[in-house]
Design an enzyme around this catalytic site. Sequence first.
Site, PDB file in Angstrom:
ATOM      1  N   HIS A 146       0.380  -0.642   0.157  1.00 29.79           N
ATOM      2  CA  HIS A 146       0.108   0.066   0.256  1.00 29.79           C
ATOM      3  C   HIS A 146       0.889   1.426  -0.101  1.00 29.79           C
ATOM      4  O   HIS A 146       1.813   1.029   0.817  1.00 29.79           O
ATOM      5  CB  HIS A 146      -0.844   0.162   1.211  1.00 29.79           C
TER       6      HIS A 146
ATOM      7  N   GLU B 231      -1.703   5.916  -0.792  1.00 31.74           N
ATOM      8  CA  GLU B 231      -3.364   6.041  -0.304  1.00 31.74           C
ATOM      9  C   GLU B 231      -3.633   6.869   0.312  1.00 31.74           C
ATOM     10  O   GLU B 231      -4.043   8.776  -0.015  1.00 31.74           O
ATOM     11  CB  GLU B 231      -4.133   4.965   0.424  1.00 31.74           C
TER      12      GLU B 231
ATOM     13  N   ASP C 204     -11.047  -3.762  -1.855  1.00 28.52           N
ATOM     14  CA  ASP C 204     -10.285  -3.666  -0.292  1.00 28.52           C
ATOM     15  C   ASP C 204     -11.314  -4.324   1.292  1.00 28.52           C
ATOM     16  O   ASP C 204     -10.666  -4.903   0.748  1.00 28.52           O
ATOM     17  CB  ASP C 204     -10.151  -1.902  -0.691  1.00 28.52           C
ATOM     18  N   ASP C 205     -12.264  -3.390   1.928  1.00 33.58           N
ATOM     19  CA  ASP C 205     -12.103  -3.665   2.331  1.00 33.58           C
ATOM     20  C   ASP C 205     -14.374  -4.003   2.476  1.00 33.58           C
ATOM     21  O   ASP C 205     -14.421  -3.471   3.053  1.00 33.58           O
ATOM     22  CB  ASP C 205     -12.315  -3.146   3.707  1.00 33.58           C
TER      23      ASP C 205
HETATM   24  N1  ADE Z   1      -6.369  -2.936   6.629  1.00 35.21           N
HETATM   25  C1  ADE Z   1      -7.716  -2.889   5.758  1.00 35.21           C
HETATM   26  N2  ADE Z   1      -7.851  -1.642   4.756  1.00 35.21           N
HETATM   27  C2  ADE Z   1      -6.385  -0.707   4.530  1.00 35.21           C
HETATM   28  C3  ADE Z   1      -6.307   0.165   4.218  1.00 35.21           C
HETATM   29  N3  ADE Z   1      -7.746   0.743   2.896  1.00 35.21           N
HETATM   30  N4  ADE Z   1      -5.562   0.144   3.862  1.00 35.21           N
HETATM   31  C4  ADE Z   1      -4.528   0.293   4.767  1.00 35.21           C
HETATM   32  N5  ADE Z   1      -4.898  -0.807   5.567  1.00 35.21           N
HETATM   33  C5  ADE Z   1      -5.434  -1.367   5.561  1.00 35.21           C
HETATM   34 ZN    ZN Z   2      -6.259  -2.440   1.183  1.00 30.86          ZN
END
Ligand code: ADE
Ligand code: ZN
Length: 342
Positions: free
Chosen positions: A202, A205, A283-284
């Site tokens: 990552h 972001e 992502d989540d």
């Molecule tokens: N862990 C879970 N989602 C994340 C995200 N978007 N950025 C960084 N760590 C994460």
């Molecule tokens: Zn992520």
Amino acid sequence: MTDPGRTDQERFIFGLPKAELHLHIEGTLEPEMMFALAARNGVPLPYPDVEAVRAAYVFGDLQSFLDVYYAGCAVLVTEQDFYELTTAYLARAADQGVTHAEIFFDPQTHTDRGIPFRTVVNGICRALEDGERRLGVTWRLILCFLRDLGAEAAMATLERALPFRHLIAAVGLDSAELGHPPRAFEEVFRRARAEGLSCVAHAGEEGPPEYIWEALDLLHVHRIDHGVRCWEDQQLVDRLRDDHVPLTVCPFSNVKLGVFPDLAHHNLANLLRLGLRVTVNSDDPAYFGGYVGDNLVAAAEALALERDEIVQMARNSFVASFLDEADRHRRLAQLDRFARDG
Ligand code: ADE
Ligand code: ZN
């Protein structure tokens, strides 16, 4: 068969074969499952019901999300919990056209509260193997280091993972980005590469373009997770384009965490039109409002993406994956047939 609940565009996007390359398995914990596992494991939750959980999912930035995400992980205790979590994700992903999934997991979130590494990895992998048999979704597993816990803890986690090396394709770097630059993990990633593991991270972001440069030049990553802040550095955009570095972009996540004010202002289309190897991911999804097909449908609408741009991003997802060459070509041929015949 036509699905009366989906528009033509949704049917096309959901049906389009695609790989998901940026998915935290812990981020697929839907509130209903959170409550069921909390009851089964006797874990108290700070919410009275499922609606209250959903109502709490308003985040100002990455850290405010991570606080809620790590708290939710407390309900994951047994191998069966990790199995059910992963199985539920695969069903949803397959329904939205995912035929290959490269899944992150955060072992430190679990080992630091006394859950054995083998419990986590065995539960996830048993579900991935069953999912491949039942749904035809192939997979790779990516171990993410929590950058805010530092390089020493990451190295210890890598050592702990080595008995499971045959199940793990790559290492990644996630969690709170600001103040935790990739350069701190150079030695850990060198060691991972020496073990034959691929690398992703990552970067860009919330963090500055400098972190993307470091991920490329010091960690030698195969792709950048997010990477949307590359936009602030023309030389970096040129580098990403010229070296065909994939970006695993997550539109819903970026809006929910305040990286962009809304989808119409997301730079996904600009990056794609500049020739960067952009992919769309969720992502989540349990926290950000949708799975990969949902992200693609909403981004396509907000940014007026052309159909060939949507197909290009699905192609990119296979090109950017860790599939071997023969498999990659088979997937691309399958995708091209779908795009042609609908
Ligand atoms: N862990 C879970 N989602 C994340 C995200 N978007 N950025 C960084 N760590 C994460
Ligand atoms: Zn992520």
